[in-house]
Design an enzyme around this catalytic site. Sequence first.
Site, PDB file in Angstrom:
ATOM      1  N   TRP A 265       0.879  -1.338   0.001  1.00  0.00           N
ATOM      2  CA  TRP A 265       0.003   0.147  -0.173  1.00  0.00           C
ATOM      3  C   TRP A 265       0.915   1.184   0.116  1.00  0.00           C
ATOM      4  O   TRP A 265       0.569   2.308  -0.741  1.00  0.00           O
ATOM      5  CB  TRP A 265      -1.019  -0.048   1.175  1.00  0.00           C
ATOM      6  CG  TRP A 265      -1.938  -0.898   1.075  1.00  0.00           C
ATOM      7  CD1 TRP A 265      -2.131  -2.246   1.938  1.00  0.00           C
ATOM      8  CD2 TRP A 265      -3.054  -1.321  -0.077  1.00  0.00           C
ATOM      9  NE1 TRP A 265      -3.123  -2.982   1.648  1.00  0.00           N
ATOM     10  CE2 TRP A 265      -3.539  -2.604   0.429  1.00  0.00           C
ATOM     11  CE3 TRP A 265      -3.425  -0.629  -1.205  1.00  0.00           C
ATOM     12  CZ2 TRP A 265      -4.558  -2.986  -0.209  1.00  0.00           C
ATOM     13  CZ3 TRP A 265      -4.219  -1.178  -2.064  1.00  0.00           C
ATOM     14  CH2 TRP A 265      -5.076  -2.359  -1.712  1.00  0.00           C
TER      15      TRP A 265
ATOM     16  N   ASP B  68      -1.676   6.348   6.601  1.00  0.00           N
ATOM     17  CA  ASP B  68      -2.499   5.558   6.261  1.00  0.00           C
ATOM     18  C   ASP B  68      -2.884   4.518   7.172  1.00  0.00           C
ATOM     19  O   ASP B  68      -2.045   3.630   7.724  1.00  0.00           O
ATOM     20  CB  ASP B  68      -2.103   4.950   4.867  1.00  0.00           C
ATOM     21  CG  ASP B  68      -3.048   3.672   4.236  1.00  0.00           C
ATOM     22  OD1 ASP B  68      -4.166   3.574   4.972  1.00  0.00           O
ATOM     23  OD2 ASP B  68      -2.831   3.292   3.273  1.00  0.00           O
TER      24      ASP B  68
ATOM     25  N   LYS C 240     -12.095  -2.174   7.413  1.00  0.00           N
ATOM     26  CA  LYS C 240     -11.237  -3.183   8.132  1.00  0.00           C
ATOM     27  C   LYS C 240     -11.700  -2.903   9.591  1.00  0.00           C
ATOM     28  O   LYS C 240     -12.219  -3.800  10.140  1.00  0.00           O
ATOM     29  CB  LYS C 240      -9.803  -2.954   7.835  1.00  0.00           C
ATOM     30  CG  LYS C 240      -9.336  -3.515   6.482  1.00  0.00           C
ATOM     31  CD  LYS C 240      -8.560  -2.718   5.757  1.00  0.00           C
ATOM     32  CE  LYS C 240      -8.444  -3.411   4.254  1.00  0.00           C
ATOM     33  NZ  LYS C 240      -7.655  -2.422   3.223  1.00  0.00           N
TER      34      LYS C 240
HETATM   35  C1  LIG Z   1      -7.031  -1.966   2.343  1.00  0.00           C
HETATM   36  C2  LIG Z   1      -6.285  -1.070   2.393  1.00  0.00           C
HETATM   37  C3  LIG Z   1      -5.950   0.130   1.288  1.00  0.00           C
HETATM   38  C4  LIG Z   1      -7.030   0.152   0.182  1.00  0.00           C
HETATM   39  O1  LIG Z   1      -8.157   0.794   0.586  1.00  0.00           O
HETATM   40  P1  LIG Z   1      -9.210   0.853  -0.572  1.00  0.00           P
HETATM   41  O2  LIG Z   1     -10.541   1.199   0.213  1.00  0.00           O
HETATM   42  O3  LIG Z   1      -9.613  -0.664  -1.362  1.00  0.00           O
HETATM   43  O4  LIG Z   1      -8.728   1.919  -1.439  1.00  0.00           O
HETATM   44  C5  LIG Z   1      -5.086   1.174   1.418  1.00  0.00           C
HETATM   45  N1  LIG Z   1      -4.206   0.917   2.611  1.00  0.00           N
HETATM   46  C6  LIG Z   1      -4.383  -0.083   3.599  1.00  0.00           C
HETATM   47  C7  LIG Z   1      -3.287  -0.112   4.656  1.00  0.00           C
HETATM   48  C8  LIG Z   1      -5.117  -0.962   3.290  1.00  0.00           C
HETATM   49  O5  LIG Z   1      -5.094  -1.971   4.411  1.00  0.00           O
END
Ligand SMILES: *Cc1c(COP(=O)(O)O)cnc(C)c1O
Length: 356
Positions: free
Chosen positions: A101, A168, A192
């Site tokens: 990511w 993030d 999540k």
């Molecule tokens: C799942 C995830 C993403 C991507 O998220 P989307 O909502 O599919 O764009 C980005 N960063 C992390 C750390 C993730 O776990």
Amino acid sequence: MQKHNFNSGPSVLPQEVLTQSAEAILNFNNLGLSILEIGHRTSWFVDVIEEAKLLVKEFMQLGEDHEVLFLQGGATTQFMQVPLNLLGDTETAAYCDNGIWGSKAIKEAKLFGNVNVVASSKDKKHSYIPKEFTVPTDAKYLHYTTNNTVEGTEWHTIPDTTVPLVADMSSDIFSRPMDFNRFGLIYAGAQKNMGAAGVTLVVVKKSLLGTINRKISPILDYQSHIEANSLLNTPPVFAIYVAMLTLRWIKKEGGLAEMEKRAKVRANLFYNTLDSLPLFTPIVAKEDRSLMNATFFLKDEALETAFLDECKQNGMVGIKGHRSVGGLRVSMYNAMPLSSVEALCSLMQYFAISHG
Ligand SMILES: *Cc1c(COP(=O)(O)O)cnc(C)c1O
């Protein structure tokens, strides 16, 4: 039969949040209307978004300078929206390259300005968190991924730097108390740890905005979303409602301290079991293990299918690893009941005896 849900995202939600969400689809707040049928500018929905915002501010103990936004496009859109809003053409941002990511975020930032990768774990397939690195003091910000969902590593401390931090937090948001005021910008897709897919939480420090000259379309401009109170256009009403219910649930259960306590109990049980069984091999450095996503291999790769079959037969889903890492991955987010981890650990012990 209820499954043991180890999915990496979208993932397990509290049972009562699912029940309340289902009820709201049929009859929201006894209005005789579905949550899917009400206008986003009604006082009913404004109450929902305001409550969600207040809960975020309370959990993060945010000061006046931080704004809470509910946006669309997932965390992936933030890979672009962050540099679009914060990084001028000739400026440099520091990035940590610690997983799939973070690498995507780096790629996007390069479209808008200069990127200085100050810490990378690429040499060992992102199986650890870099410890010693320096961030130039003139970097516009430092971007990192607090929990690497795919690889199974997690930052257990906040990087020590004076430049604004951008994080993030998609896969460990609200799983532990943190000094959130140290961050200039935080983003997290809800699917999540805090709800259903379709909404992204963004927390941004207002003083970071308006520092570059680029023209930005209002729909991608944090400033215009702040001015519109996250109601610039129709927001994902239902996803915000589910997030609000999940935040309410976190508070009722005891808040972030309680979430952290539970995560530690689950992760300790899982990793202790993993370490005790030679049939299984952990993938990441011990001190950097994620409390949310545990990655591992079977010593004998040929046994992987047999193990996954066994999981399936016992109602355990979502254990296959991400295609880029292979092996297996167990995700244990906020709503994961300890009983599911106990069931999995028993299965691993049984499997080790019968295949050892
Ligand atoms: C799942 C995830 C993403 C991507 O998220 P989307 O909502 O599919 O764009 C980005 N960063 C992390 C750390 C993730 O776990």
